[in-house]
Structure formats: C-alpha cells, structure tokens
Design a protein around this motif. Structure first.
Motif, PDB file in Angstrom:
ATOM      1  N   GLY A  35       0.818  -1.202   0.000  1.00 23.14           N
ATOM      2  CA  GLY A  35       0.000   0.000   0.000  1.00 23.14           C
ATOM      3  C   GLY A  35       0.854   1.255   0.000  1.00 23.14           C
ATOM      4  N   GLU A  36       0.200   2.408   0.122  1.00 21.13           N
ATOM      5  CA  GLU A  36       0.910   3.682   0.145  1.00 21.13           C
ATOM      6  C   GLU A  36       1.433   3.937   1.556  1.00 21.13           C
ATOM      7  OE1 GLU A  36      -0.636   7.067  -1.971  1.00 21.13           O
ATOM      8  OE2 GLU A  36      -2.219   5.824  -2.839  1.00 21.13           O
ATOM      9  N   ALA A  38       2.625   5.413   5.054  1.00 28.07           N
ATOM     10  CA  ALA A  38       2.267   6.601   5.836  1.00 28.07           C
ATOM     11  C   ALA A  38       3.485   7.477   6.073  1.00 28.07           C
ATOM     12  CB  ALA A  38       1.660   6.176   7.173  1.00 28.07           C
ATOM     13  N   GLU A  57       3.726   3.330  -4.185  1.00 26.08           N
ATOM     14  CA  GLU A  57       2.961   2.244  -3.569  1.00 26.08           C
ATOM     15  C   GLU A  57       3.845   1.012  -3.423  1.00 26.08           C
ATOM     16  OE1 GLU A  57      -1.050  -0.491  -4.348  1.00 26.08           O
ATOM     17  OE2 GLU A  57      -0.571   1.194  -5.667  1.00 26.08           O
ATOM     18  N   PRO A  97       0.454   1.858   5.767  1.00 29.35           N
ATOM     19  CA  PRO A  97      -0.736   2.722   5.743  1.00 29.35           C
ATOM     20  C   PRO A  97      -1.454   2.702   7.088  1.00 29.35           C
ATOM     21  CG  PRO A  97      -0.645   1.359   3.774  1.00 29.35           C
ATOM     22  CD  PRO A  97       0.427   0.858   4.691  1.00 29.35           C
ATOM     23  N   ARG A  98      -1.970   3.837   7.491  1.00 34.54           N
ATOM     24  CA  ARG A  98      -2.607   3.942   8.810  1.00 34.54           C
ATOM     25  C   ARG A  98      -3.917   3.178   8.897  1.00 34.54           C
ATOM     26  NH1 ARG A  98      -0.638   9.203   7.850  1.00 34.54           N
ATOM     27  NH2 ARG A  98       1.013   9.799   9.304  1.00 34.54           N
ATOM     28  N   ASP A  99      -4.589   2.988   7.759  1.00 33.27           N
ATOM     29  CA  ASP A  99      -5.922   2.376   7.787  1.00 33.27           C
ATOM     30  C   ASP A  99      -5.907   0.872   7.557  1.00 33.27           C
ATOM     31  OD1 ASP A  99      -5.105   2.518   5.197  1.00 33.27           O
ATOM     32  OD2 ASP A  99      -7.007   3.238   4.394  1.00 33.27           O
TER      33      ASP A  99
END
Length: 203
Positions: A35-36, A38, A57, A97-99
């Motif tokens: 993912g991207e 943070a 990414e 990623p934070r999510d």
C-alpha cells in the motif's frame, strides 16, 4: 525490521500503457506491508513532497512509482533509484498505511492478486472463467471461482500447484489457497467444463 547490511538490489520494469510509472522490483517481503506508506525515509520522502514523484505504492515484491506530469524518467530516473536504494537500506523507517488493520493479511492478499493478474488468471478469463481474491487471513487465501472455473474438476489442483506456488514466491507466509464458491456445486446438464491450465500435448 533491521537495516540492510548492504545495497538492496533494485530492478526497474516498465508498466504497460503507463509511461509515467516504473515498478522497481525488490526482494519479496522486504518492507513487510503493501500500500501507500504513511511515512518514508528522508531522501525518498523529499522526492514525494517536493520532487518528481507523484505517488509511491509498496507491492509484495516491488515499489511502484508514478512521476508527476511535468517529470520524465530520463531525467529523474537516477535520483529516484539512488533515493529508493538508500531508503530500502532502512526498512524500519517505512511506516505502513494507517488504515490497514493487518499489514500481514493485506500483504498476502496483494501477493495473491498479483499472481491472479498473471497467466493463471488470464487463462481462466480466456475461457469464460474468473478467479478473484476475496479474503486473506492467518496465511490462508480465499479465492472466488466464477464462470467456467466454478465446479471445474481441475480447480483444486490449479489452486494448489499454480496459485499457491506463485503466492509463496512473493509471500512465504502463505499456508494454503482455498476456493470460495459463489453458488452450489451442482452444474446445469450438458455444461462443458474447461481446465484452468492448458493440457500438455501428449499427456
């Protein structure tokens, strides 16, 4: 993850139809998430904030980088490579990623999606079938079988010998790949079932 003991090998690959993008192939699982990010290490973060990089990414065995419209790889390639190699030497400075609730599960799902985007999935699609990752958890990948893939007698073998082997190359944490059906296993009479993998001539 501890810092790398030497330069991390990277290899650029073109992305078909996307001249602004380059996939930098890196050792599988090096960064521990997909993912991207943070947060990125300094020099690479600077190229994202004020430099030529529009988007970055992390993939299971690569880093996909898009340049801004006004930039091009002929000019920016060497600076991006140098910053990327320097950043990869410190994987502990890359934040996921934070999510993402489970980086390990997301990394496994991304590896499976990458495998199904290749020749196994393409062959299934060419015969009216489809393979789709629907979940990944605790080392188990669940794949939905659709079209001619559903109920095909070769499906289990393909998941075991093709999909699982491919995913394991990208993410060694995988334990199994299992089928999740979208409908009861009963087939309409007269339906022709196609194998998920080409038959070897003379076999």
């Amino acid at each position: 993850m501890a810092p790398a003991s030497g330069p991390v090998p990277v290899h650029p690959e073109a992305v078909p139809g996307r001249p602004e993008a380059v996939r930098w192939v890196v050792p599988a699982g090096l960064l521990g998430f997909v993912g991207e990010p943070a947060q990125l290490p300094g020099p690479l973060a600077a190229l994202v904030a004020d430099g030529p990089i529009a988007r970055l990414e992390v993939e299971p065995a690569g880093v996909l980088i898009d340049l801004r419209p006004e930039a091009d790889w002929a000019q920016a390639g060497e600076s991006v490579r140098a910053a990327l190699q320097q950043a990869l030497a410190h994987p502990e400075a890359w934040y996921p990623p934070r999510d993402v609730a489970s980086p390990a599960d997301e990394r496994l799902a991304a590896a499976a999606r990458q495998v199904l985007a290749g020749e196994v999935g393409e062959y299934a699609r060419s015969h009216g079938g489809a393979l789709e990752v629907v979940a990944a958890h605790d080392g188990v990948v669940e794949v939905r079988l659709e079209g001619t893939c559903e109920g095909c007698p070769a499906a289990g073998r393909t998941l075991e010998e093709r999909v699982l082997v491919g995913v394991r190359r990208l993410d060694p944490s995988v334990r199994s790949v299992v089928a999740r059906r979208v409908a009861p296993a009963s087939e309409p009479s007269g339906r022709r079932l196609l194998p998920l993998w080409p038959r070897v001539r003379g076999a």
